[in-house]
Structures are given as structure tokens and as C-alpha cells.
Design a protein around this motif. Sequence first.
Motif, PDB file in Angstrom:
ATOM      1  N   ILE A   1      17.632   4.390   3.422  1.00  0.00           N
ATOM      2  CA  ILE A   1      16.217   4.558   3.133  1.00  0.00           C
ATOM      3  C   ILE A   1      15.669   5.695   3.985  1.00  0.00           C
ATOM      4  O   ILE A   1      16.032   5.854   5.153  1.00  0.00           O
ATOM      5  CB  ILE A   1      15.444   3.242   3.371  1.00  0.00           C
ATOM      6  CG1 ILE A   1      13.994   3.386   2.903  1.00  0.00           C
ATOM      7  CG2 ILE A   1      15.533   2.782   4.811  1.00  0.00           C
ATOM      8  CD1 ILE A   1      13.264   2.047   2.801  1.00  0.00           C
TER       9      ILE A   1
ATOM     10  N   VAL B   1      12.332   7.575   5.596  1.00  0.00           N
ATOM     11  CA  VAL B   1      10.982   7.255   6.018  1.00  0.00           C
ATOM     12  C   VAL B   1      10.417   8.391   6.870  1.00  0.00           C
ATOM     13  O   VAL B   1      11.144   9.295   7.281  1.00  0.00           O
ATOM     14  CB  VAL B   1      10.944   5.931   6.812  1.00  0.00           C
ATOM     15  CG1 VAL B   1      11.474   4.781   5.965  1.00  0.00           C
ATOM     16  CG2 VAL B   1      11.738   6.048   8.116  1.00  0.00           C
TER      17      VAL B   1
ATOM     18  N   ASN C   1       8.883  13.621  -2.157  1.00  0.00           N
ATOM     19  CA  ASN C   1       9.040  12.728  -3.314  1.00  0.00           C
ATOM     20  C   ASN C   1      10.459  12.827  -3.872  1.00  0.00           C
ATOM     21  O   ASN C   1      11.132  11.815  -4.104  1.00  0.00           O
ATOM     22  CB  ASN C   1       8.056  13.110  -4.422  1.00  0.00           C
ATOM     23  CG  ASN C   1       6.615  12.760  -4.115  1.00  0.00           C
ATOM     24  OD1 ASN C   1       6.322  12.044  -3.162  1.00  0.00           O
ATOM     25  ND2 ASN C   1       5.705  13.272  -4.929  1.00  0.00           N
TER      26      ASN C   1
ATOM     27  N   GLY D   1      13.210  11.241  -2.074  1.00  0.00           N
ATOM     28  CA  GLY D   1      13.219   9.775  -2.086  1.00  0.00           C
ATOM     29  C   GLY D   1      12.580   9.112  -0.894  1.00  0.00           C
ATOM     30  O   GLY D   1      12.902   7.959  -0.584  1.00  0.00           O
TER      31      GLY D   1
ATOM     32  N   LYS E   1      10.215   6.827   1.096  1.00  0.00           N
ATOM     33  CA  LYS E   1       9.594   5.578   0.650  1.00  0.00           C
ATOM     34  C   LYS E   1       8.281   5.266   1.360  1.00  0.00           C
ATOM     35  O   LYS E   1       7.348   4.727   0.760  1.00  0.00           O
ATOM     36  CB  LYS E   1      10.562   4.408   0.867  1.00  0.00           C
ATOM     37  CG  LYS E   1      11.823   4.488   0.027  1.00  0.00           C
ATOM     38  CD  LYS E   1      11.505   4.451  -1.465  1.00  0.00           C
ATOM     39  CE  LYS E   1      12.766   4.441  -2.305  1.00  0.00           C
ATOM     40  NZ  LYS E   1      12.456   4.488  -3.756  1.00  0.00           N
ATOM     41  N   VAL E   2       8.198   5.582   2.654  1.00  0.00           N
ATOM     42  CA  VAL E   2       7.024   5.198   3.421  1.00  0.00           C
ATOM     43  C   VAL E   2       6.955   6.092   4.653  1.00  0.00           C
ATOM     44  O   VAL E   2       7.981   6.553   5.161  1.00  0.00           O
ATOM     45  CB  VAL E   2       7.094   3.703   3.815  1.00  0.00           C
ATOM     46  CG1 VAL E   2       8.314   3.399   4.659  1.00  0.00           C
ATOM     47  CG2 VAL E   2       5.830   3.252   4.515  1.00  0.00           C
TER      48      VAL E   2
ATOM     49  N   THR F   1       4.696   9.860  -4.032  1.00  0.00           N
ATOM     50  CA  THR F   1       5.295   8.604  -4.508  1.00  0.00           C
ATOM     51  C   THR F   1       5.618   7.678  -3.342  1.00  0.00           C
ATOM     52  O   THR F   1       5.861   6.486  -3.551  1.00  0.00           O
ATOM     53  CB  THR F   1       6.567   8.886  -5.318  1.00  0.00           C
ATOM     54  OG1 THR F   1       7.473   9.674  -4.542  1.00  0.00           O
ATOM     55  CG2 THR F   1       6.243   9.640  -6.596  1.00  0.00           C
ATOM     56  N   PHE F   2       5.643   8.201  -2.119  1.00  0.00           N
ATOM     57  CA  PHE F   2       5.782   7.359  -0.930  1.00  0.00           C
ATOM     58  C   PHE F   2       4.386   6.961  -0.468  1.00  0.00           C
ATOM     59  O   PHE F   2       3.382   7.550  -0.884  1.00  0.00           O
ATOM     60  CB  PHE F   2       6.540   8.093   0.180  1.00  0.00           C
ATOM     61  CG  PHE F   2       5.881   9.381   0.621  1.00  0.00           C
ATOM     62  CD1 PHE F   2       4.982   9.410   1.671  1.00  0.00           C
ATOM     63  CD2 PHE F   2       6.169  10.578  -0.032  1.00  0.00           C
ATOM     64  CE1 PHE F   2       4.370  10.593   2.070  1.00  0.00           C
ATOM     65  CE2 PHE F   2       5.578  11.764   0.357  1.00  0.00           C
ATOM     66  CZ  PHE F   2       4.668  11.774   1.409  1.00  0.00           C
ATOM     67  N   LYS F   3       4.309   5.990   0.426  1.00  0.00           N
ATOM     68  CA  LYS F   3       3.013   5.501   0.901  1.00  0.00           C
ATOM     69  C   LYS F   3       2.830   5.801   2.387  1.00  0.00           C
ATOM     70  O   LYS F   3       3.724   5.543   3.202  1.00  0.00           O
ATOM     71  CB  LYS F   3       2.890   3.984   0.668  1.00  0.00           C
ATOM     72  CG  LYS F   3       2.891   3.588  -0.795  1.00  0.00           C
ATOM     73  CD  LYS F   3       1.708   4.177  -1.546  1.00  0.00           C
ATOM     74  CE  LYS F   3       1.690   3.746  -3.007  1.00  0.00           C
ATOM     75  NZ  LYS F   3       0.588   4.409  -3.762  1.00  0.00           N
TER      76      LYS F   3
ATOM     77  N   SER G   1       4.673  -1.792   5.066  1.00  0.00           N
ATOM     78  CA  SER G   1       5.313  -1.773   3.750  1.00  0.00           C
ATOM     79  C   SER G   1       6.669  -2.446   3.876  1.00  0.00           C
ATOM     80  O   SER G   1       7.433  -2.142   4.804  1.00  0.00           O
ATOM     81  CB  SER G   1       5.495  -0.326   3.269  1.00  0.00           C
ATOM     82  OG  SER G   1       6.236  -0.271   2.063  1.00  0.00           O
TER      83      SER G   1
ATOM     84  N   GLN H   1      10.269  -2.899   2.269  1.00  0.00           N
ATOM     85  CA  GLN H   1      11.199  -2.250   1.355  1.00  0.00           C
ATOM     86  C   GLN H   1      12.452  -3.109   1.190  1.00  0.00           C
ATOM     87  O   GLN H   1      13.028  -3.567   2.180  1.00  0.00           O
ATOM     88  CB  GLN H   1      11.584  -0.868   1.893  1.00  0.00           C
ATOM     89  CG  GLN H   1      10.408   0.080   2.065  1.00  0.00           C
ATOM     90  CD  GLN H   1       9.846   0.547   0.740  1.00  0.00           C
ATOM     91  OE1 GLN H   1      10.587   0.791  -0.215  1.00  0.00           O
ATOM     92  NE2 GLN H   1       8.522   0.681   0.670  1.00  0.00           N
TER      93      GLN H   1
ATOM     94  N   ILE I   1      16.298  -3.257   0.009  1.00  0.00           N
ATOM     95  CA  ILE I   1      17.436  -2.374  -0.208  1.00  0.00           C
ATOM     96  C   ILE I   1      18.723  -3.132   0.078  1.00  0.00           C
ATOM     97  O   ILE I   1      18.882  -3.753   1.133  1.00  0.00           O
ATOM     98  CB  ILE I   1      17.328  -1.103   0.672  1.00  0.00           C
ATOM     99  CG1 ILE I   1      18.456  -0.136   0.352  1.00  0.00           C
ATOM    100  CG2 ILE I   1      17.246  -1.429   2.139  1.00  0.00           C
ATOM    101  CD1 ILE I   1      18.216   1.265   0.862  1.00  0.00           C
TER     102      ILE I   1
END
Length: 588
Positions: free
Chosen positions: A82, A84, A110, A113, A115-116, A158-160, A183, A185, A187
Amino acid sequence: MKRNVPLLLLTAALGLNACATTPTTLTPKPVNVTVLGLNDFHGNLAPTSFTKAGTTTPVKAGGIEAISAELNDARKANPNTIFVGGGDLIGASPINSGLLRDEPAVYALNDMGMKVSALGNHEFDQGLDELFRMQNGGCASNDTTKACKFDPSYKGATFKWIGANVKYNAASGKTGTPFAPYSIQEIGGAKIAFVGAVTKTTPGIVSPEGVAMLDFTDEADAVNAVIPEIKAKKVDAIVMLIHEGGEILRRDADGNEINKDVNYSTVGCTALDTKSPIYGIATRVDPAVSAIISGHSHQGYNCLVPDPTGKSRIVIQGDFYGHLLQHLELKVDTANHAVMTVSAANLVVDYTAREAAGTLDFNMTKLLTTANAKTDAISNVTIANLGSPQIQRGVSNARNTESALGDVIADALLAGTQAQGAQIGLMNPGGIRADLPDATRIKPGNAVNFGDVFAVHPFGNTTTVLSLTGQQLKDLLEQQWSGPNATAIKLLQVSEGFSYSYTLANPDGQRINIADIKLNGTPISATATYRIATNNFLAAGGDNFTIFKQATNVVQLANLADTDILSNYLKAKGSTLTNTVKGRITAK
């Protein structure tokens, strides 16, 4: 591809900082999760200069083509990977992202990939509404000359972005928080919670009007407040993403050099300065947090800091501009919702090696080419030829020393405001974002172009001339080491003809004798008035230099940008300017 540096990992003891609150009763179900963190990216789509530990020759490091390639390799090695962020992903960016309102940087993250990410202070550079636009998309911007020029229908991140300690204040007329505090996640069957925070000093280091409706509360308190809620959701690990940092302590109380061999590649260092903000935060954050990914101070370290129970916990930061990726390896027990082991390393994103091996990510090359094509006409305009290949902003991005580039910029401020009666130019080191030019962009004839100037001054600040008394000027200089700046010294860069000396060991407010502050060789008078040229950010009290708010006879030169000031000075003096620190500021 064979890595050019070994991936050294520090493995914590079995069960360290487990999230479980009851004894393990089920047969463990281990899952290995890789977390790769990026901090202080600042929209650096292309690589910049970086010197690896143990070497003296810089390489190109970072850049979206190489970062993406590292992520691709990591996902091949472990599909449970992941990506980040540690904040300041956007803002203070080079021209190929900054002139496009950092939309290319968001799209790159984005596509990679992410995610946060924790919020960073520079995410707030253009105000809360513009940050909402960066998150959610659209073209309703406070600068339509830049927004949606990369993509006419900008779609957002697209990530937060997350931040537990960012809250609406009473003046806003709203309640609650503008961003989620955490958040979760999923996985590989594991549930990893990421809890975020941004430095509580944000209001003092961004334009105040942009965050007037927000409070930035204590980072550790805010994170600890949501830990019970996170644990109730039966997560398998908690990782903190925080945009606050520290530095390795390099000198002891007697001034002797220590820890000189500790650097980003040192695993399990215990040399993090205990006065650093991140150290105090880490010692107070709930033990359920298994590791802390940090940022803000633009340093590379991989250290151990005691948690509230006295157990060691990883606190890591990955330099800046994508030079390093923070690499965590978590083994979690999904049956009992516990962390079994956690390890960490900083991974060099070696663009030079990947370029030679032909392993850069071509998809990112296409994005970079598009961004360049939209900005090259402005970026490539030659400004001047310097008297040396490069003028630097300081060793290792240091902000607590006089620098050659700081001298030049202060001189430029003074030279550009003679019509307003300026006698002194002052520049904040945090506003100097790159060497002139970066070592990867040195050109024949020592030429510098507008893109190089923009990289130094990406904020779009304007120029201000104001008056302070000699006593106010002395008090202003004392603020370099006091209050919020005590743990992050910001040594103002000063112009030709102005000088002073200081004694760092003295108490707050007594580090400078006013007799040691001189203008053209003569000590200043406490009661005389002096005309000072600076940028509008400092003039408004930015970087915690609140004495500026006491100024009189303030003249705002709204049409004279910092890039104009520097460009004009380079055109006039370029061939005479070299990478020489003038020695205007001395320590006793």
C-alpha cells in the motif's frame, strides 16, 4: 532489478504495540503487508539532486518515473503493498506542476495508486476551499489562470487526505472536522488503519486568511482521541501519518559534534533530537500505533523513540522531493487483530540507476512530458548567466545558517525596492525551495531560466516595504530562536550592508546585543526607523515573525512578484554572482 542499496530492516519484538486488547485465543493467521510512504513530495515530477550516504557524487533521485517503478517492483515482491503519504504532496512545487495548480502531481499520485495521506501545511497554501477542490475535483478555483489547464475537467484526488487535529472553529459557523481523522484500508485480508495529523503550527506558516476558519489542535491528543474508535473496528494494525518532524541531534550540550555517521540509512537510530516536535509527539501517542511515518522537516531518519509505556517505536522520515520512500514491513495476525512484527527502512529512489537500466515507468514519462509541454514555453526563457554553475540554499536544506542563495535573494529585495526607500532586505529561508539551479539542471554557460527561478520561488509571493524601529528589528531577529521557532530555527537571510552576531547559548530574547546589529558598518539605533523590503508572507507575520505586524508605513507592491525581483536582479548582476556565503551573520 537489483537494488543499488541493501534494504536493511529493523524488526521489532513479537507483539510490539499490538492492537489487540485481549489475550490471543485463536490460531494466528499471519499476513505480510508492505507500506511505502512518500513525504514532502511538493509536486516534484522530475528528479532532483541527492547524495547517497557514504558517497560524495550526487545522483538524480525521485521523480514520478522512478517512484512509480519502485512501487511496481514492491507490488511484484508483495501484492499486499500500500502506498501512503506524509503530507506536503502539493504546494511549493516546480513550474511543471505549480503553474498547473499541482493537478499533474495529484494525477501522478492517483496513477501510482496512493490510498491515503496526512495533510501537510502546504496543502493549505491556497486556502481550504482550494484544497477541497484538489481533493474533490472541479474548476471553481481561486486562480482560474492555473486551474484545469492540465485537464479541462480536473477530477480530483482518488486518495484521501486525513487529519485528526484539523477542526472547524467557532468563527467558521461550522462544527466537526473538514477531513476524516483516519482511514482503514483492507489489503490481503488485513485491515490497516492510518490515522493522520498535521503540524499544529500550520496557522503560523501559511497565509492566515486561508485557514482562518480552522483550529489545528495538539497532534498527539487528537490522534489518541480516535484510537478507541479505531480499535473498536477490529483493525490489525495502526500506523500514524503525521506532517511533523525532527532532526538528528548533531551536537551535544558542549557544542561537540556527535552522531556524524547517523543518516537516513541508519536502522534503529536513537539520535533523534529530543527537542524535536516529533519526538515529543511520539512519546505521547497511544502504544496501539505500531509505527509513525513523519514529514515536514525534510530530513531522512529511521529512529526509535519510546512510546508512553517505554517501549521502542519506529519513527521514520524520507527526506524530501521523493528522494526516499519510507518502507515499513508489517506482519499482522488477522485472527487476533494484532501486530506480530514491524520493521522499517528508507529506500533510495535512484533515478540515475533506473534510467541507465531502462526501468523507468513509461506511463509516468507520458504524464511528465504532457506537463512539461504545457509549461516549457515559460520555463525555458533564459534569465541570465551566473558567475558559477550554481548558487546553493545551504547544505542539506539547512534553514539555520546563512546561505549563498539567501544572500542573493536578500540583495535582490533591496535592489528592487530602492524607489520605496528600502535600506535592508530580509528573506525567510523556508521560502527558498531549491538551489539556483538544481544540480541536475546546470546548463552551458551557467545559464538559468525562468523555470529555475520559479523552483526557488514557487509561492507567488509579492513584495512589501515597511518600517520598523531599531528595537523592533532587534526583537524581530530574536524571534528566529524563540516561540514556535525554538524547535525549528529559521535564520532570516539579510542583504548587503546589514550584519549582526548572536550568541546561541543565551536565553530567549537575549541572543543579540543591539550594538552588534550594524547597517553599513554603524550600529543601529533603538529609536531610529529603518525601511525593510521583504515578501508579503513575512510582512503579515508569517513563519512566526509576528514583530512584522507592528510595522508602519507599509507599502504593498502587489504587482512585483518574488520571481520578478529575483529575475531582475539576476539580469543585472548575474555574471558577478557566485556560490559564496558573504558572512553577514556570525555566531559568537
